[in-house]
Scaffold this active site. Structure first.
Site, PDB file in Angstrom:
ATOM      1  N   LYS A 175       0.845  -1.194   0.000  1.00 41.82           N
ATOM      2  CA  LYS A 175       0.000   0.000   0.000  1.00 41.82           C
ATOM      3  C   LYS A 175       0.884   1.249   0.000  1.00 41.82           C
ATOM      4  O   LYS A 175       1.997   1.198   0.518  1.00 41.82           O
ATOM      5  CB  LYS A 175      -0.909   0.007   1.241  1.00 41.82           C
ATOM      6  CG  LYS A 175      -1.742  -1.248   1.434  1.00 41.82           C
ATOM      7  CD  LYS A 175      -2.860  -1.364   0.434  1.00 41.82           C
ATOM      8  CE  LYS A 175      -3.728  -2.598   0.740  1.00 41.82           C
ATOM      9  NZ  LYS A 175      -4.847  -2.734  -0.220  1.00 41.82           N
ATOM     10  N   HIS A 294      -6.664 -13.293  -7.597  1.00 45.61           N
ATOM     11  CA  HIS A 294      -7.495 -12.291  -6.931  1.00 45.61           C
ATOM     12  C   HIS A 294      -8.895 -12.338  -7.535  1.00 45.61           C
ATOM     13  O   HIS A 294      -9.056 -12.597  -8.725  1.00 45.61           O
ATOM     14  CB  HIS A 294      -6.897 -10.890  -7.098  1.00 45.61           C
ATOM     15  CG  HIS A 294      -7.472  -9.898  -6.121  1.00 45.61           C
ATOM     16  ND1 HIS A 294      -8.722  -9.332  -6.297  1.00 45.61           N
ATOM     17  CD2 HIS A 294      -6.993  -9.387  -4.964  1.00 45.61           C
ATOM     18  CE1 HIS A 294      -8.977  -8.513  -5.285  1.00 45.61           C
ATOM     19  NE2 HIS A 294      -7.957  -8.533  -4.462  1.00 45.61           N
TER      20      HIS A 294
END
Length: 476
Positions: A175, A294
Site C-alpha cells: 500500500k 485475486h
C-alpha cells in the site's frame, strides 16, 4: 406463460408456443453420475408457477427457446435437454424457490469453464418470466473434472517448493495500492519480506500504469525478494500481477517473471476472464510458477442474496480453471463473509471430497477426484488482534494477508512484518500446546507482546479496530 394454439405446419411439425414445463419439468427424473447438477434460487414473476419458472431455467440454459422449431426434429431433445427435477420453497421467503436442474454432460466442451458458464449462467439470467435468479451451487461430475488440469501445483507442492510446513503462510499487499514508483515499491517489498513475511503482493489494480510500468516493478520486486532471501535464509515470493489488456501481453509478463526466477505470479481471474486464466494456469504448471488469484469484481456477481452467482460456484470454477491461491474473505475483517458459508467454500477449495451440508450452503456432495487443492487467502482489514481467530478459522493450509496491518505499523514496514510473524508463531505454538484460540486468543497475543516490542506497538495501534458492527448480506 399461457400456451398458445399449436398450428399443424405443412413440413410435419406442430408450430407454436407451449409451456416449458410440458417438456423440461421432469420430477420423475433420476440424476446420473455424469450429470452436472445446479441449484438455483428462483424468484418468479407474479402469476408464474414455480414449475414453469424452473422448467424455463432448465430450457433457456440448455436446448430450449421461446417457440417450437422444426430443427428440434433433427436431434434428440431427450438426450440433450436440461431437466428441472426438483423444486423446494425457500424457508422464510415468499415466492422464492430452490430449483434443481440436471444437465447432460454432452452439452459442455471438455476443459472449458467458459463454455460451462456460457450455458448455465448465460441469457437465462435476463429472462422476463423471472424477477431474480441466483446460482447457489453446482455439482461437477468426476467425468468432467478429469478434463481439467486444475491448479498449476496445489497445496502440498507449494509447501515443498517453499519448504514451509505446520503453519499458515503470511502475506502483505503493498500500500498505497496505486501511486508508488517502482523503486519505492520494491523497497516496501524488501522491508516486509525481511521482517518475516512469506509473500508480498501486487494489488489487483496494479498492472502497468504511467507511474509504474510492469517491467520496472518486476525488476525491483525480484531484487527485493532475492535480497530478503539472502538475509533471512527463507524462500520468499512476491505476487507479480500479470493481468493485462490482452492474453498475449499477460503471457509476455508471465514469461518475464519466469526468466527472473521468481516463484509466483498473479491474475485477476474474473476481470481477466476464465479463458485467460486457464491459459495462464497451464503455462504456470509447465514452467514451475505458482499462481495467486485475486477475485476482483466478485461482489458485483455474488453479494446479492436473490440474484447472481454464489461465490462457492466461482470458487469451484477457479479450482477447475486453475489457481494455487484465491482470496476467500476473512470472516473477521472488513469484507463480506459469514463464518459457516465461508468455511463451506474454503473446504470446497482445499478438500478432495466434501459432503452435502445445507447448514454451510453446500447443496451437493462434491468429489474432486484428486484435483489439486487451492489455498484460501484471508485478506482485508485484518491485524494482529485477529490472528488467533484467523488461525482457528482457516487452519494451517491458508495464507493470512495483512496489508494495512503490516504497513500501518507505527515503526515502519519491517517491524509491522515482525509483529505479524511473532503473533502467528505464538498462535500456532499455543494451539499445538492445546490452548483454545477462540477463548484465549487475546491472552495469547498479550503474552507474546511482552517479549516482542514490535507486536506490543501493533497491539496498541489496533486495539480498538473492529468490523463486526455490520451484518453479512449473504446468509443462509
Amino acid at each position: 406463460m399461457s400456451p398458445q394454439t399449436e398450428t399443424k405446419a405443412s413440413v410435419g411439425f406442430k408450430a407454436g408456443v407451449k409451456e416449458y414445463k410440458l417438456t423440461y419439468y421432469t420430477p420423475e427424473y433420476e440424476t446420473k453420475d455424469t450429470d452436472i447438477l445446479a441449484a438455483f434460487r428462483v424468484t418468479p414473476q407474479l402469476g408464474v408457477p414455480p414449475e414453469e419458472a424452473g422448467a424455463a431455467v432448465a430450457a433457456e440454459s440448455s436446448t430450449g427457446t421461446w417457440t417450437t422449431v422444426w430443427t428440434d426434429g433433427l436431434t434428440s431433445l431427450d438426450r440433450y435437454k436440461g431437466r428441472c427435477y426438483h423444486i423446494e420453497p425457500v424457508a422464510g421467503e415468499t415466492d422464492q424457490y430452490i430449483v434443481y436442474v440436471a444437465y447432460p454432460l454432452d452439452l459442455f466442451e471438455e476443459g472449458s469453464v467458459t463454455n460451462m458458464f456460457t450455458s448455465i449462467v448465460g441469457n437465462v439470467f435476463g429472462f422476463k418470466a423471472l424477477r431474480a435468479l441466483r446460482l447457489e451451487d453446482l455439482r461437477i461430475p468426476p467425468a468432467y473434472i478429469k478434463t481439467f488440469q486444475g491448479p498449476p501445483h496445489g497445496i502440498q507442492v507449494e509447501r515443498d517448493k517453499l519448504n514451509k510446513y505446520g503453519r499458515p503462510l503470511l502475506g502483505c499487499t503493498i500500500k498505497p495500492k496505486l501511486g508508488l514508483s517502482a523503486k519505492n515499491y520494491g523497497r516496501a517489498v524488501y522491508e516486509c519480506l525481511r521482517g518475516g513475511l512469506d509473500f508480498t503482493k501486487d494489488d489487483e489494480n496494479v498492472n502497468s500504469q504511467p507511474f509504474m510500468r510492469w517491467r520496472d516493478r518486476f525488476l525491483f520486486c525480484a531484487e527485493a525478494l532475492y535480497k530478503a532471501q539472502s538475509e533471512t535464509g527463507e524462500i520468499k515470493g512476491h505476487y507479480l500481477n500479470a493481468t493485462a489488456g490482452t492474453c498475449e501481453e499477460m503471457m509476455k509478463r508471465a514469461v518475464f517473471a519466469r526468466e527472473l526466477g521468481v516463484p509466483i505470479v498473479m491474475h485477476d481471474y474474473l476481470t481477466g476472464g476464465f479463458t485467460a486464466n486457464t491459459s495462464l494456469a497451464h503455462y504456470c504448471r509447465d514452467n514451475g510458477l505458482l499462481l495467486h488469484i485475486h477475485r476482483a469484481m466478485h461482489a458485483v456477481i455474488d453479494r446479492q442474496k436473490n440474484h447472481g452467482i454464489h461465490f462457492r460456484v466461482l470458487a469451484k470454477a477457479l479450482r477447475m480453471s486453475g489457481g494455487d491461491h484465491i482470496h476467500s474473505g476473512t470472516v473477521v475483517g472488513k469484507l463480506e463473509g459469514e463464518r459457516d458459508i465461508t468455511l463451506g467454500f474454503v473446504d470446497l477449495l482445499r478438500d478432495d471430497f466434501i459432503e452435502k451440508d445445507r447448514s454451510r450452503g453446500i447443496y451437493f456432495s462434491q468429489d474432486w477426484v484428486s484435483l489439486p487443492g487451492v489455498l484460501p487467502v484471508a485478506s482485508g482489514g485484518i491485524h494482529v488482534w485477529h490472528m488467533p481467530a484467523l488461525t482457528e478459522i482457516f487452519g494451517d493450509d491458508s495464507v493470512l494477508q495483512f496489508g494495512g496491518g503490516t504497513l500501518g505499523h507505527p515503526w515502519g514496514n519491517a517491524p509491522g512484518a515482525v509483529a505479524n510473524r511473532v503473533a502467528l508463531e505464538a498462535c500456532v505454538q499455543a494451539r499445538n500446546e492445546g490452548r483454545d484460540l477462540a477463548s484465549q486468543g487475546n491472552e495469547i497475543i498479550r503474552e507474546a507482546s511482552k517479549w516482542s516490542p514490535e507486536l506490543a506497538a501493533a497491539c496498541e495501534v489496533w486495539k480498538e479496530i473492529k468490523f463486526d458492527s455490520f451484518k453479512a448480506m449473504d446468509t443462509l
